[in-house]
Each structure stands twice: as structure tokens, then as C-alpha cells.
Design a protein around this motif. Structure first.
Motif, PDB file in Angstrom:
ATOM      1  N   LEU A  44       0.824  -1.209   0.000  1.00  0.00           N
ATOM      2  CA  LEU A  44       0.000   0.000   0.000  1.00  0.00           C
ATOM      3  C   LEU A  44       0.857   1.258   0.000  1.00  0.00           C
ATOM      4  O   LEU A  44       0.557   2.238  -0.695  1.00  0.00           O
ATOM      5  CB  LEU A  44      -0.933  -0.006   1.211  1.00  0.00           C
ATOM      6  CG  LEU A  44      -2.064  -1.041   1.183  1.00  0.00           C
ATOM      7  CD1 LEU A  44      -2.774  -1.088   2.527  1.00  0.00           C
ATOM      8  CD2 LEU A  44      -3.068  -0.710   0.069  1.00  0.00           C
ATOM      9  N   TRP A  63      -4.300   1.723  -8.838  1.00  0.00           N
ATOM     10  CA  TRP A  63      -4.798   1.360  -7.507  1.00  0.00           C
ATOM     11  C   TRP A  63      -5.756   0.165  -7.558  1.00  0.00           C
ATOM     12  O   TRP A  63      -5.736  -0.679  -6.661  1.00  0.00           O
ATOM     13  CB  TRP A  63      -5.500   2.555  -6.853  1.00  0.00           C
ATOM     14  CG  TRP A  63      -4.543   3.344  -6.001  1.00  0.00           C
ATOM     15  CD1 TRP A  63      -3.962   4.523  -6.301  1.00  0.00           C
ATOM     16  CD2 TRP A  63      -4.068   2.966  -4.708  1.00  0.00           C
ATOM     17  NE1 TRP A  63      -3.134   4.934  -5.282  1.00  0.00           N
ATOM     18  CE2 TRP A  63      -3.182   3.986  -4.279  1.00  0.00           C
ATOM     19  CE3 TRP A  63      -4.286   1.882  -3.874  1.00  0.00           C
ATOM     20  CZ2 TRP A  63      -2.524   3.945  -3.060  1.00  0.00           C
ATOM     21  CZ3 TRP A  63      -3.628   1.839  -2.647  1.00  0.00           C
ATOM     22  CH2 TRP A  63      -2.758   2.846  -2.240  1.00  0.00           C
ATOM     23  N   LEU A  67      -5.041  -3.147  -5.401  1.00  0.00           N
ATOM     24  CA  LEU A  67      -6.010  -3.691  -4.447  1.00  0.00           C
ATOM     25  C   LEU A  67      -6.480  -5.089  -4.850  1.00  0.00           C
ATOM     26  O   LEU A  67      -6.769  -5.926  -3.992  1.00  0.00           O
ATOM     27  CB  LEU A  67      -7.206  -2.749  -4.317  1.00  0.00           C
ATOM     28  CG  LEU A  67      -6.891  -1.379  -3.682  1.00  0.00           C
ATOM     29  CD1 LEU A  67      -8.137  -0.491  -3.714  1.00  0.00           C
ATOM     30  CD2 LEU A  67      -6.398  -1.554  -2.250  1.00  0.00           C
TER      31      LEU A  67
END
Length: 385
Positions: A44, A63, A67
Motif C-alpha cells: 500500500l 490502484w 487492491l
């Protein structure tokens, strides 16, 4: 024959391999959970550089890819709390490293070529992470990192046509990470397995010495020390539950003539045969011990009452008077038995054996080849019989 396969580091003995996996499972689970938490945090934090090196229109896509990759360690983390993890732990942990590498490759594919110098170093981190931190076996880590290396070269060297000097530069660091991380992972797992073998050997030696210290060297039966311990346990159990046990003191009749006429070697064989006869006669919960010379002691648990103890003594005597193969018929071998029910007031282990011993000698003095109960029945009333 080597116990450890030099390539995969598996034990050649499947039973030994399963024992090792069971013995190291808790450590593997703890290390895997720790590595997944740290790895997800680093993954992250990698997003911080998106602000500078990812085009604004691609940040959301990067992103989403990041994720998506994190779904794998999240799923594996949940599985660590289920019984399934014990069966698939190393494969699942390897999948975490693989997902991290695939996620990085996908992010780099989305980004322009100029951004690659800032993202590919994460592949080096993934290499070390898979070999040295996640906790999977070396063989799985090797497979994962080799697949990522091949995929990286095919995608960026062939499909996206990165310049040769860039690919060589990237490969140099990724391959170096594989050599260093792989060697470290290999040596660490080999060391754990060697230590496991050594600890197992020491445990076997300790168990062997303990067994020898508590068992008779000739017959393999429990010796006096182990007998005392089991009688003590029986005393405690009897006082808690009100059960009645019995100790039988046996002395062989005519054994001296066997040693004198047939040799001590034959006498030793007779003692072993007697031990086996007694074991075959008693129940699995009972104890047969040799306490010296031609003297044996049988601890019969939960015998119930005097009648049952008398019947048990008769059964023992019947077995011991039967012929032993290889011993001449003219050799008269029998036994005298004294027995004592317990618990009773003021009882000790030594006193129990002494009472049974005295009853046995009364049999000896009255013609041998019989059994007699020690005078302890009157004290049993206090324990509810």
C-alpha cells in the motif's frame, strides 16, 4: 541413502516429512501472518510514488490493480484461521508472493516506459519476500520467482519491447536477488530440517535411556522404580474413586535347579518366557514387573473384591505351571504367590509389597505352588468395600 533430497529439501521418508510439517506448522502460520501484514502495508505504501510517476488518468487503474493483488493475501490470512490452512499452507503462502509479483507486473504494464525505473525495484523486494519472509518452502518460492522472472522478460522484453540495455539492467538485479535470496532460503530451510533431525534423534535417545532406566534389561518388563510409580498412581486413583486394586508378589519355585542344571543362559530364557506368560495373562491396564532375580510383581487395577483377586491369582498360577518349550519335563517349575488388596489405612508402596511378599513366603513355607492373600482385608472397609 540421504535423508533430505538435495534439490527439493523434502525428506525422502514421507512419514518423516509429515512429522516435520506438523512440528513446524505453528511457526509457519505465525510467520506467514506476520509477513502478510507487513507485505500488505509495504504494498500500500508503494502507492505513494503514484503521485509523482503515474499519469493522473492512470492512478485509479493502478490502484485497482494493487487492491486486486491484495485480495490474495487477505483471503490467505482468513484461511489461516481454518483447518484448511494446515493442508495447503506452503502453497497458499507461495500464492501470496506470486500475487504480489503479478500485481506489480500488471501495474508496470499500465504505466509508460519512463515510469518503469521507479516500479521494477519492487520486483526485487518481492523476490526476497517470497524466499525469505513469507514462510513458504524453498521449492515453492523458487518456482514462484522463476515464473515471475520468465513472465517479466516475456512481457517487457518481447511484448512491450523494452530496450535491451534496460532489460539486461532489470534482469541483473532480479537474478541477483534470486541468487542471494534463494541461497539464503535454501540454507535456512536445510538448517531447519537438519535441526529437526537432530532434535528427533536426541528425543529418541532420551526416550531410549528413560525406557532402559525404568525397565528390566533382561525381560524388558517394568522395573522396581516404574512399579513404585504406578502403584503410587493407583493409590491416588483408588482414594479418589473408591476402587480396589491388588498387588501380586510371585516367586518362581524350582528356578535355582534350572540355573544349576541347565546353565544361566537357559535360566535367562525361562525368565523371559515367564514375563511373556504373565503379560499374556493380565489385562492391558495391569502392570507386570520384574523386581529382582526370579521375583515378579503384578499390579492388577480395579480388581473389585477378594473373590476376583483369588481367581486372578489362580489364573496366574495356572499359566506359570504350564511347560515351557525347550525345558526338560523333569524340571519342575512353578510359582508361589502372595497378594494384597489395597488401598488400606496407613498404606505405603513399600508396605504393600512387603505384605504381599510375606504372604508369598508363607506359601513357600507350606509346600509352595499355591497362593495366599495377605491380611489386609479388614482395613479395606474404611474405603467403602
Amino acid at each position: 541413502m540421504a535423508l533430505i533430497n538435495s534439490l527439493t529439501l523434502s525428506f525422502n521418508d514421507k512419514t518423516l516429512e509429515q512429522a516435520f510439517l506438523r512440528a513446524t506448522f505453528d511457526r509457519t502460520r505465525y510467520q506467514g501472518r506476520t509477513a502478510m501484514i507487513v507485505g500488505m502495508l509495504v504494498y500500500l505504501l508503494c502507492g505513494i510514488i503514484d503521485h509523482w510517476f503515474a499519469p493522473a488518468e492512470l492512478v485509479d487503474d493502478v490502484w485497482r490493480t494493487r487492491l486486486t493483488a491484495l485480495c490474495v493475501p487477505t483471503f490467505v490470512m482468513l484461511v489461516t484461521f481454518t483447518p484448511w490452512f494446515s493442508k495447503l499452507c506452503h502453497l497458499l503462502l507461495a500464492a501470496v508472493g506470486f500475487a504480489a509479483g503479478v500485481g506489480l507486473i500488471c501495474m508496470q504494464i499500465l504505466l509508460p516506459f519512463d515510469s518503469s525505473p521507479y516500479y521494477y525495484p519492487m520486483m526485487v523486494l518481492v523476490t526476497f519476500y517470497t524466499y525469505n519472509f513469507i514462510g513458504t518452502r524453498f521449492a515453492f518460492a523458487l518456482g514462484v520467482d522463476l515464473m515471475l522472472l520468465v513472465a517479466y522478460n516475456l512481457l517487457f522484453g518481447k511484448l512491450m519491447a523494452y530496450p535491451l540495455q534496460i532489460m539486461v539492467s532489470h534482469d541483473f538485479f532480479i537474478v541477483s536477488a534470486n541468487l542471494i535470496g534463494g541461497s539464503t532460503g535454501y540454507l535456512a530451510e536445510h538448517g531447519r530440517r537438519t535441526l529437526f533431525l537432530r532434535e528427533r534423534e536426541l528425543d529418541n535417545q532420551r526416550q531410549h535411556h528413560l525406557t532402559r532406566s525404568l525397565h528390566d534389561g533382561l525381560t524388558g518388563l517394568p522395573n522396581r522404580d516404574l512399579l513404585y510409580d504406578r502403584i503410587t498412581q493407583a493409590m491416588s486413583e483408588a482414594q479418589r474413586h473408591g476402587s480396589i486394586h491388588c498387588g501380586f508378589f510371585l516367586d518362581l519355585d524350582g528356578f535355582k535347579s534350572i540355573n544349576d542344571k541347565l546353565s544361566h543362559k537357559v535360566g535367562d530364557r525361562v525368565l523371559r518366557e515367564v514375563g511373556q506368560k504373565l503379560i499374556a495373562t493380565v489385562r492391558s491396564i495391569d502392570t507386570v514387573a520384574r523386581i529382582g532375580g526370579d521375583e515378579f510383581f503384578v499390579l492388577a487395577l480395579d480388581i473389585g473384591n477378594e473373590a476376583a483377586a483369588t481367581g486372578f491369582a489362580a489364573k496366574l498360577l495356572d499359566q506359570l505351571t504350564r511347560p515351557i518349550p525347550g525345558i526338560p519335563d523333569e524340571v519342575d517349575l512353578g510359582a508361589s504367590i502372595g497378594f494384597c488388596l489395597f488401598p488400606y489405612d496407613g498404606m505405603t508402596v513399600s508396605d504393600l509389597i512387603h505384605r504381599a511378599d510375606e504372604a508369598m513366603y508363607q506359601v513357600k513355607n507350606n509346600g509352595k505352588g499355591n497362593f495366599k492373600m495377605a491380611d489386609c482385608t479388614s482395613t479395606l472397609t474404611a474405603f467403602g468395600t
